[in-house]
Design a protein around this motif. Structure first.
Motif, short mmCIF file in Angstrom:
data_model
loop_
_atom_site.label_atom_id
_atom_site.label_comp_id
_atom_site.label_asym_id
_atom_site.label_seq_id
_atom_site.Cartn_x
_atom_site.Cartn_y
_atom_site.Cartn_z
N GLU A 216 36.47 -14.07 77.50
CA GLU A 216 37.63 -14.79 78.01
C GLU A 216 37.58 -14.85 79.54
O GLU A 216 37.57 -13.81 80.21
N LYS A 229 33.28 -20.78 83.01
CA LYS A 229 34.02 -21.85 82.35
C LYS A 229 33.63 -23.23 82.86
O LYS A 229 33.56 -24.18 82.09
N PRO A 249 33.74 -24.11 70.54
CA PRO A 249 34.24 -22.74 70.70
C PRO A 249 34.61 -22.21 69.32
O PRO A 249 35.00 -22.99 68.43
N ALA A 263 42.51 -21.69 69.34
CA ALA A 263 42.58 -21.10 70.68
C ALA A 263 41.31 -20.33 71.01
O ALA A 263 40.63 -19.82 70.11
N GLN A 264 41.02 -20.27 72.28
CA GLN A 264 39.99 -19.38 72.80
C GLN A 264 40.23 -17.97 72.25
O GLN A 264 41.38 -17.51 72.20
N GLU A 348 43.90 -28.40 75.94
CA GLU A 348 42.71 -29.11 76.39
C GLU A 348 42.28 -29.96 75.20
O GLU A 348 42.03 -29.42 74.12
N PHE A 350 40.10 -31.64 72.58
CA PHE A 350 38.74 -31.30 72.16
C PHE A 350 38.37 -32.18 70.97
O PHE A 350 39.14 -32.30 70.01
N PHE A 384 43.02 -27.81 71.78
CA PHE A 384 42.32 -26.54 72.01
C PHE A 384 43.05 -25.81 73.13
O PHE A 384 43.24 -26.36 74.22
N SER A 386 42.81 -23.22 75.65
CA SER A 386 41.71 -22.46 76.25
C SER A 386 42.18 -21.44 77.26
O SER A 386 41.38 -20.70 77.81
N GLN A 387 43.50 -21.42 77.53
CA GLN A 387 43.95 -20.53 78.60
C GLN A 387 44.86 -19.43 78.11
O GLN A 387 45.68 -19.64 77.21
#
Ligand SMILES: [Zn+2]
Length: 576
Positions: A216, A229, A249, A263-264, A348, A350, A384, A386-387
């Motif tokens: 992460e 990133k 991901p 999610a990430q 984001e 995707f 997505f 990502s944060q």
């Protein structure tokens, strides 16, 4: 002359053909659905190490199985001393078979090192490649053909649990196993700039053969995180795309199917890349998709390692420099995030390559069942996330103080390369002290522990006496993130949460009500402030008013008779 040239060519081709046969891996010799056993894997790397001076193999530390870990290193310069390697080269460390039922990396790494040794892969100029051929040896020896119930091959594989049934990919902080203790030694010896842990995914169905977790980025740190990133990961993704390997991901879904977004993954320090991130190594987890053919999965794992090596080699010095800058950003008096959550306000878009999903009546149960329709592939935008954002920050102290009685903590800090200094004489020190005011504990065991979560502390500042031989742990050192993540009780994978300090949770002394009644009455008589506090509490808390036992206990806990150690976290913070 022409005859001689032809003869020479023929001889060369014959040697090449012999070489190819000699160095075929067990996976290549079969039909593409067989994975090498532990013994075959080790024998293969021994052969490479014997035949090629660019490869060294050695044993390093025991595992719970009783067998030692092996470390295989490829360096075209034929030097294998890491102290000298670190002066002018980057290190890429690859870990395989932490889940021994997911052996793709084991077979891919055998080919990868062979191809490096034979020159089929261009030898890197600035990078040394190191690999643990099989990490979960106990699991690999526990070979079977069923425990990966959903996985499409290979025909046989190892088991997820190690020789003592630990999931090694949860053990990096609590360090219950010998595997982890040996990994820690290998990790600090090799000090990898880039790290890859090879796995196979579970979960939903989609078109991708290869999914990945990059450690992460926010947690890694602003310098390395943004480099990973915005530069490294996009470059790897685009390189793989050129090889016709689509990637996503890791599909860490909120709901049953990925359409509604994912999610990430947050790799807290219990996981490999969460651990390696604490020492500013850029970590990746390769998660090939369980339903794809084994031969395809091994191939994409191989290509991910190759692309990562090429990027690392071209950017070796930039990465090494950024690691130093990343480390320098964590300083006393600055804030550090202990807890994160997905920032759902930042999506984001995707483009996801999935399959349409639906529900139908189950033939096995009385319920409805999910199915994916592979005749209906789709390419569509899915959200997505990502944060991550911080939900709990602390101020980084100058140092921690740990009484020497907590030697088990000191031992673990030291084995992680942490400088632990001893106090030279009995000293009064002003410290911040934590009391544990809340925590939750599950009722069933998780990885050999009943680990705590939602821990809350209350901070007070006081002057305390420490003895000669107690330890001071300065935070301005390489392992600062490891120190913070383990010693701050509210951190997800803190030593506190992993039960290292559980004896403080239990009161050791108490009282008999009928005896303490008289003492309590005397205390209230002698101390009007205490008496009015008691009255106020009774007024505002009806349950308390109706519970004489609780009232007596409250008085006891305000008195000198109540032990100081109960719920007192025994690690202290030095701020100034
Ligand atoms: Zn796995």
């Amino acid at each position: 002359m022409r005859f001689f040239t032809s003869l020479l060519l023929l001889c060369s081709l014959t040697i090449l053909a012999q070489n190819q046969t000699k160095y075929d891996t067990n996976f290549e010799k079969g039909n593409g659905n067989q994975s090498a056993t532990y013994q075959e894997t080790i024998a293969y790397f021994q052969l490479l190490a014997k035949d090629f001076k660019t490869i060294q193999m050695k044993t390093m530390g025991l595992t719970d199985s009783g067998e030692p870990l092996h470390l295989v290193t490829f360096n075209p310069d034929t030097t294998f001393e890491f102290e000298s390697i670190h002066k002018n080269k980057a290190v890429l460390l690859i870990n395989n078979g932490i889940h021994a039922g997911e052996p793709d990396g084991i077979d891919a790494s055998m080919q990868f090192f062979r191809d490096l040794a034979l020159g089929k892969i261009k030898a890197p100029k600035n990078t040394v490649i190191v690999c643990i051929p099989v990490y979960n040896i106990g699991g690999a020896l526990n070979r079977n053909n069923a425990t990966r119930a959903n996985q499409n091959g290979p025909e046989e594989y190892g088991f997820r649990g190690n020789a003592r049934n630990y999931d090694l990919n949860r053990d990096f902080i609590k360090s219950d196993t010998r595997n982890t203790k040996s990994f820690v030694e290998i990790f600090h010896l090799t000090n990898p700039d880039v790290f890859i842990d090879n796995h196979v995914s579970n979960g939903s169905d989609y078109q991708y053969k290869l999914t990945y977790i990059m450690t992460e980025p926010s947690k890694l740190g602003t310098v390395l995180g943004s480099y990973l990133k915005t530069e490294m990961m996009p470059s790897l993704v685009s390189d793989l795309k050129k090889k016709k390997i689509e990637t996503t991901p890791y599909v860490n879904t909120f709901h049953e199917t990925p359409d509604q977004g994912f999610a990430q993954f947050m790799d807290s320090p219990r996981y490999t890349t969460g651990y390696t991130s604490l020492f500013n190594s850029i970590g990746f987890v390769v998660e090939t998709h369980m339903l794809k053919k084994y031969s395809d999965r091994v191939k994409v794992t191989y290509e991910f390692m190759k692309s990562t090596l090429e990027f690392t080699d071209s950017n070796a010095f930039a990465i090494k420099q950024k690691r130093k800058e990343n480390e320098a950003q964590f300083q006393p008096n600055q804030s550090y995030t202990l807890q994160w959550e997905v920032d759902k306000s930042v999506q984001e878009p995707f483009t996801f390559l999935g399959y349409e999903a639906g529900y139908k009546k189950s033939d096995a149960t009385t319920g409805q069942r999910l199915y994916y329709d592979r005749t209906k592939p789709f390419k569509k935008e899915v959200p997505f996330f990502s944060q991550y954002k911080s939900v709990k920050d602390i101020t980084i102290p100058k140092a921690y103080v740990i009484p020497r009685g907590f030697w088990h903590v000191i031992d673990l800090l030291k084995s992680n390369g942490i400088d632990c200094q001893t106090i030279q004489k009995d000293t009064l020190i002003e410290v911040e002290s934590y009391r544990i005011v809340d925590y939750k504990t599950p009722t069933s065991a998780y990885e050999g522990h009943y680990n705590h979560r939602n821990t809350v502390v209350k901070t007070t500042t006081k002057k305390l006496a420490f003895a000669k031989g107690d330890y001071i742990i300065p935070t301005q050192q390489k392992g600062i993130k490891y120190i913070l993540e383990t010693l701050e009780p509210e951190a997800v994978d803190s030593f506190f949460n992993w039960n290292f300090f559980d004896p403080i949770l239990q009161q050791k002394e108490g009282y008999s009500d009928y005896v303490f009644e008289d003492t309590a009455a005397q205390l209230l008589n002698d101390n009007p402030k205490l008496k009015s506090e008691l009255e106020a509490k009774k007024q505002t808390e009806p349950d308390f008013l109706n519970n004489p036992k609780a009232q007596l206990d409250w008085i006891y806990k305000q008195s000198v008779y109540y032990e100081k150690a109960h719920l007192q976290y025994p690690v202290y913070r030095i701020i100034n």
